[in-house]
Write a protein that holds these residues in place. Structure first.
Motif, PDB file in Angstrom:
ATOM      1  N   LEU A 171       0.850  -1.182   0.000  1.00  0.00           N
ATOM      2  CA  LEU A 171       0.000   0.000   0.000  1.00  0.00           C
ATOM      3  C   LEU A 171       0.889   1.236   0.000  1.00  0.00           C
ATOM      4  CD1 LEU A 171      -2.834   1.379   0.383  1.00  0.00           C
ATOM      5  CD2 LEU A 171      -2.315   1.365   2.835  1.00  0.00           C
ATOM      6  N   PRO A 172       0.788   2.112  -1.030  1.00  0.00           N
ATOM      7  CA  PRO A 172       1.565   3.357  -1.009  1.00  0.00           C
ATOM      8  C   PRO A 172       1.001   4.325   0.030  1.00  0.00           C
ATOM      9  CG  PRO A 172       0.120   3.297  -2.929  1.00  0.00           C
ATOM     10  CD  PRO A 172       0.007   1.951  -2.270  1.00  0.00           C
ATOM     11  N   LEU A 173       1.867   5.141   0.619  1.00  0.00           N
ATOM     12  CA  LEU A 173       1.467   6.116   1.630  1.00  0.00           C
ATOM     13  C   LEU A 173       1.692   7.524   1.085  1.00  0.00           C
ATOM     14  CD1 LEU A 173       3.104   4.451   4.766  1.00  0.00           C
ATOM     15  CD2 LEU A 173       0.703   4.339   4.074  1.00  0.00           C
ATOM     16  N   ASN A 174       0.763   8.441   1.384  1.00  0.00           N
ATOM     17  CA  ASN A 174       0.872   9.805   0.859  1.00  0.00           C
ATOM     18  C   ASN A 174       1.286  10.831   1.909  1.00  0.00           C
ATOM     19  OD1 ASN A 174      -1.444  10.390   2.372  1.00  0.00           O
ATOM     20  ND2 ASN A 174      -2.818  10.029   0.650  1.00  0.00           N
ATOM     21  N   GLY A 175       1.497  10.404   3.156  1.00  0.00           N
ATOM     22  CA  GLY A 175       1.942  11.324   4.183  1.00  0.00           C
ATOM     23  C   GLY A 175       0.842  11.897   5.049  1.00  0.00           C
ATOM     24  N   SER A 176      -0.401  11.523   4.780  1.00  0.00           N
ATOM     25  CA  SER A 176      -1.513  12.051   5.582  1.00  0.00           C
ATOM     26  C   SER A 176      -2.124  11.001   6.506  1.00  0.00           C
ATOM     27  CB  SER A 176      -2.601  12.603   4.660  1.00  0.00           C
ATOM     28  OG  SER A 176      -3.200  11.551   3.914  1.00  0.00           O
ATOM     29  N   GLU A 177      -1.750   9.747   6.352  1.00  0.00           N
ATOM     30  CA  GLU A 177      -2.357   8.664   7.126  1.00  0.00           C
ATOM     31  C   GLU A 177      -1.956   8.755   8.598  1.00  0.00           C
ATOM     32  OE1 GLU A 177      -1.281   7.385   2.954  1.00  0.00           O
ATOM     33  OE2 GLU A 177      -0.176   8.218   4.663  1.00  0.00           O
ATOM     34  N   THR A 178      -2.855   8.312   9.469  1.00  0.00           N
ATOM     35  CA  THR A 178      -2.546   8.181  10.889  1.00  0.00           C
ATOM     36  C   THR A 178      -2.638   6.706  11.269  1.00  0.00           C
ATOM     37  OG1 THR A 178      -4.842   8.497  11.600  1.00  0.00           O
ATOM     38  CG2 THR A 178      -3.463  10.474  11.394  1.00  0.00           C
ATOM     39  N   SER A 179      -2.008   6.357  12.379  1.00  0.00           N
ATOM     40  CA  SER A 179      -1.930   4.937  12.746  1.00  0.00           C
ATOM     41  C   SER A 179      -3.300   4.290  12.979  1.00  0.00           C
ATOM     42  CB  SER A 179      -1.028   4.739  13.962  1.00  0.00           C
ATOM     43  OG  SER A 179      -1.421   5.542  15.034  1.00  0.00           O
ATOM     44  N   PRO A 180      -4.277   4.934  13.654  1.00  0.00           N
ATOM     45  CA  PRO A 180      -5.561   4.249  13.849  1.00  0.00           C
ATOM     46  C   PRO A 180      -6.270   3.923  12.535  1.00  0.00           C
ATOM     47  CG  PRO A 180      -5.344   6.055  15.410  1.00  0.00           C
ATOM     48  CD  PRO A 180      -4.231   6.199  14.425  1.00  0.00           C
ATOM     49  N   GLU A 181      -6.313   4.886  11.618  1.00  0.00           N
ATOM     50  CA  GLU A 181      -7.019   4.630  10.362  1.00  0.00           C
ATOM     51  C   GLU A 181      -6.256   3.639   9.485  1.00  0.00           C
ATOM     52  OE1 GLU A 181      -7.364   8.589   8.851  1.00  0.00           O
ATOM     53  OE2 GLU A 181      -5.475   8.514   7.725  1.00  0.00           O
TER      54      GLU A 181
END
Length: 391
Positions: free
Chosen positions: A198-208
């Motif tokens: 899964l690519p990450l864009n820098g806005s994700e948080t650990s709970p979500e």
């Protein structure tokens, strides 16, 4: 043919018992094809182990798919209920299992001999673990005929351990994923059955991100589980991990949530806010005053952060602002809300500025200054508290 005759005899017995009891819900069995009953009689037996809310989706998907995919969730294992205030609270997975009608075991330890006796009596074909929270001893791993598999929210062998999602975000990784692997004695070191990136864009948080990864893992699990039960996937055919690429993901300590502008970049602080969202959270050391009184030290909670270039925010900076007032802009870290100790809710940055920076600019603190200035969470002048509350 003998097995077929016995199975048909069982159908006739079920129908007879149902008619005698006045319950006609079993009558349809008489018209079902033999292979359908045979599938149910020989369904793979699965025991699921999990505890927190983020893995409820795994149990739910297993129970939804069990009839179609040819297996049976015969039991759930979860951490024991805990006392919260005056109530005894079950884990989210335990509560869901009760709702779904699946029997639950809650050993105080996975090494408990009585628990292991119960597990062996269940005769599981496969055990599935997802954030269970206990080390599994050798005797446990020997109980399921086809082994134990684990859903791990990282791209193993990167981030082996208890906090893979948090460590991934704090490190600023640009991708992560979900791994389904066999469980062996060494933590998260077993051969890999399937992995999805899964690519990450820098806005994700650990709970979500935890919720999303376990959701995808649940979908992958119900696809690979029938193959595993039929022998199409084994410990020998799964892919061994490359030990040269191992990164550890140890448990998080509360102190790791402290932001230090004096020696961390804006990007590092943003990623700590993302990774430690939920627990332990992140705090910023500030010297504040809502009046001309001397500054007092606080650890202000920060729940979200963004990184921006100085050019992107320069128009919002007052030309009359003192240099100290730009402590956040110098770091190019944008904070849109703050939670001041002693307050029930976080406040927008505009309200924070009005209540705490109208008379004197706020200043961030280094470790030495913090040790000298930080007061108890409840410390604060009445005037300052009124200004923020009424702003």
């Amino acid at each position: 043919m003998a097995l077929q005759r016995r199975a048909r005899g069982l159908e006739a017995l079920l129908v007879l018992l149902a008619l005698q009891a006045g319950d006609f819900s079993f009558v349809g069995l008489r018209e079902r094809p033999f292979h359908s009953l045979r599938t149910r009689l020989h369904a793979g037996r699965v025991v699921f182990l999990g505890s927190p809310a983020c893995v409820e989706v795994v149990l739910e998907r297993l129970c939804q798919a069990q009839n179609e995919k040819g297996f049976e969730v015969c039991a759930v294992v979860s951490r024991p209920p805990k006392r919260v205030k005056k109530a005894i609270t079950k884990t989210p997975v335990h509560a869901l299992a009760d709702k779904l009608g699946v029997s639950v075991l809650v050993p105080s330890s996975a090494k408990d001999p009585d628990f292991l006796d119960e597990l062996e009596k269940l005769k599981p074909d496969v055990c599935v673990t997802a954030a269970y929270g206990e080390y599994l001893p050798k005797r446990f791993l020997q109980a399921p005929k086809l082994g134990t598999v684990n859903l791990h929210p990282s791209l193993l062998p990167r981030w082996r351990g208890a906090s893979p999602v948090q460590r991934c975000l704090v490190a600023g990784d640009t991708e992560t994923g979900i791994t389904i692997l066999y469980t062996v004695a060494k933590m998260d070191a077993g051969p890999i059955i399937v992995q999805e990136k899964l690519p990450l864009n820098g806005s994700e948080t650990s709970p979500e991100l935890l919720d999303y990864l376990f959701g995808r893992g649940a979908d992958l699990l119900v696809e690979v589980l029938p193959k595993l039960l039929k022998g199409g996937i084994t410990m020998d055919t799964a892919e061994a991990q490359d030990e040269r690429l191992v990164e550890k993901a140890p448990l998080i300590s509360k102190d790791e949530g402290k932001l230090w502008p004096h020696n961390e970049t804006a990007l590092q602080m943003r990623d700590k806010v993302r990774g430690f969202a939920g627990w332990p959270g992140t705090t910023l050391p500030l010297a504040l005053s809502g009046s001309m009184a001397p500054l007092e030290g606080f650890r202000v909670k920060v729940s979200s952060a963004e990184v921006a270039s100085l050019d992107a925010v320069k128009d919002s900076i007052s030309p009359d602002a003192a240099p100290e007032e730009l402590f956040l802009v110098d770091a190019v870290l944008l904070l849109r809300s703050f939670h001041v100790p002693g307050k029930p809710h976080e406040v927008p940055a505009k309200t924070f500025h009005k209540g705490y920076m109208s008379f004197q600019p706020a200043k961030w603190l280094g470790p030495k200054e913090e040790a000298e200035l930080v007061a108890a969470p409840s410390v604060g002048t009445k005037k300052k508290q009124r200004r923020v509350r009424g702003a």
